[in-house]
Motif scaffolding. Structure first.
Motif, PDB file in Angstrom:
ATOM      1  N   UNK A  32     -35.479 -51.916  27.548  1.00 19.29           N
ATOM      2  CA  UNK A  32     -35.441 -53.312  27.971  1.00 19.29           C
ATOM      3  C   UNK A  32     -35.799 -53.492  29.444  1.00 19.29           C
ATOM      4  N   UNK A  33     -35.937 -52.388  30.167  1.00 26.05           N
ATOM      5  CA  UNK A  33     -36.182 -52.471  31.603  1.00 26.05           C
ATOM      6  C   UNK A  33     -37.465 -53.241  31.938  1.00 26.05           C
ATOM      7  N   UNK A  34     -38.467 -53.131  31.093  1.00 31.88           N
ATOM      8  CA  UNK A  34     -39.733 -53.819  31.373  1.00 31.88           C
ATOM      9  C   UNK A  34     -39.559 -55.337  31.477  1.00 31.88           C
ATOM     10  N   UNK A  35     -38.479 -55.859  30.918  1.00 35.40           N
ATOM     11  CA  UNK A  35     -38.211 -57.298  30.944  1.00 35.40           C
ATOM     12  C   UNK A  35     -37.281 -57.710  32.079  1.00 35.40           C
ATOM     13  N   UNK A  36     -37.056 -56.816  33.022  1.00 38.20           N
ATOM     14  CA  UNK A  36     -36.097 -57.059  34.097  1.00 38.20           C
ATOM     15  C   UNK A  36     -36.346 -58.382  34.819  1.00 38.20           C
ATOM     16  N   UNK A  61     -29.168 -52.541  33.001  1.00 42.74           N
ATOM     17  CA  UNK A  61     -30.507 -52.001  33.232  1.00 42.74           C
ATOM     18  C   UNK A  61     -30.680 -51.388  34.618  1.00 42.74           C
ATOM     19  N   UNK A  62     -29.707 -51.565  35.488  1.00 48.33           N
ATOM     20  CA  UNK A  62     -29.820 -51.063  36.859  1.00 48.33           C
ATOM     21  C   UNK A  62     -30.047 -49.559  36.894  1.00 48.33           C
ATOM     22  N   UNK A  63     -29.489 -48.846  35.942  1.00 43.53           N
ATOM     23  CA  UNK A  63     -29.631 -47.381  35.905  1.00 43.53           C
ATOM     24  C   UNK A  63     -31.085 -46.937  35.758  1.00 43.53           C
ATOM     25  N   UNK A  64     -31.944 -47.804  35.266  1.00 42.70           N
ATOM     26  CA  UNK A  64     -33.353 -47.454  35.042  1.00 42.70           C
ATOM     27  C   UNK A  64     -34.255 -47.926  36.174  1.00 42.70           C
ATOM     28  N   UNK A  68     -36.781 -49.929  42.205  1.00 41.65           N
ATOM     29  CA  UNK A  68     -35.990 -50.816  43.069  1.00 41.65           C
ATOM     30  C   UNK A  68     -36.378 -52.288  42.943  1.00 41.65           C
ATOM     31  N   UNK A  69     -36.694 -52.712  41.734  1.00 45.68           N
ATOM     32  CA  UNK A  69     -37.017 -54.115  41.495  1.00 45.68           C
ATOM     33  C   UNK A  69     -35.788 -55.014  41.667  1.00 45.68           C
TER      34      UNK A  69
END
Length: 145
Positions: A32-36, A61-64, A68-69
């Protein structure tokens, strides 16, 4: 985007179930990180329930976040410590423990924000609950340092 539509659906039960699924999966995989950035945009949503979902999804999602987005999102995230809705303030404070654990470089800023939060606008039974959440999160993050 279908995911955002699902998270903002008028059927809160379905939207909450989707958010819980995303949070659980995000703790196991970076799918799901791509949708951050899309999740981050929900921090500005007028419905507090949607903001609550976004806070927990972002923390999970912070773990991924090797890129640093979340650096750009952190000020908005922290602003919800004193959200107009006390339940959202509580959700934010609780999510900050997970965020700080995943991104230890944020701990000093998180602690400053928690320690300086003006809770005077919260009345009645909610203020002590928020104060208790803040104390618990501060304790958890200080133990991580």
């Amino acid at each position: 985007m279908e995911i955002l539509a699902g998270l903002t659906d008028k059927n809160d039960k379905a939207a909450c179930a989707l958010a819980e699924r995303i949070v659980a999966e995000s703790r196991e995989t970076n799918a799901w990180y791509e949708y951050l950035d899309d999740f981050a945009a929900l921090l500005e949503h007028p419905k507090s329930y949607v903001r609550n979902r976004a806070l927990h999804i972002l923390a999970a999602n912070a773990r991924w976040d090797a890129e640093n987005r979340l650096d750009a999102v952190l000020p908005t995230f922290l602003s919800h410590i004193t959200d107009d809705k006390p339940i959202t303030a509580r959700q934010c404070v609780q999510a900050l423990a997970e965020l700080g654990t995943a991104k230890p470089q944020y701990i000093p800023e998180i602690l400053r924000s928690l320690e300086s939060a003006d809770l005077s606008k919260y009345k009645g039974s909610m203020r002590p609950l928020i104060e208790r959440d803040i104390a618990a999160t501060i304790e958890a993050l200080k133990n991580r340092k």
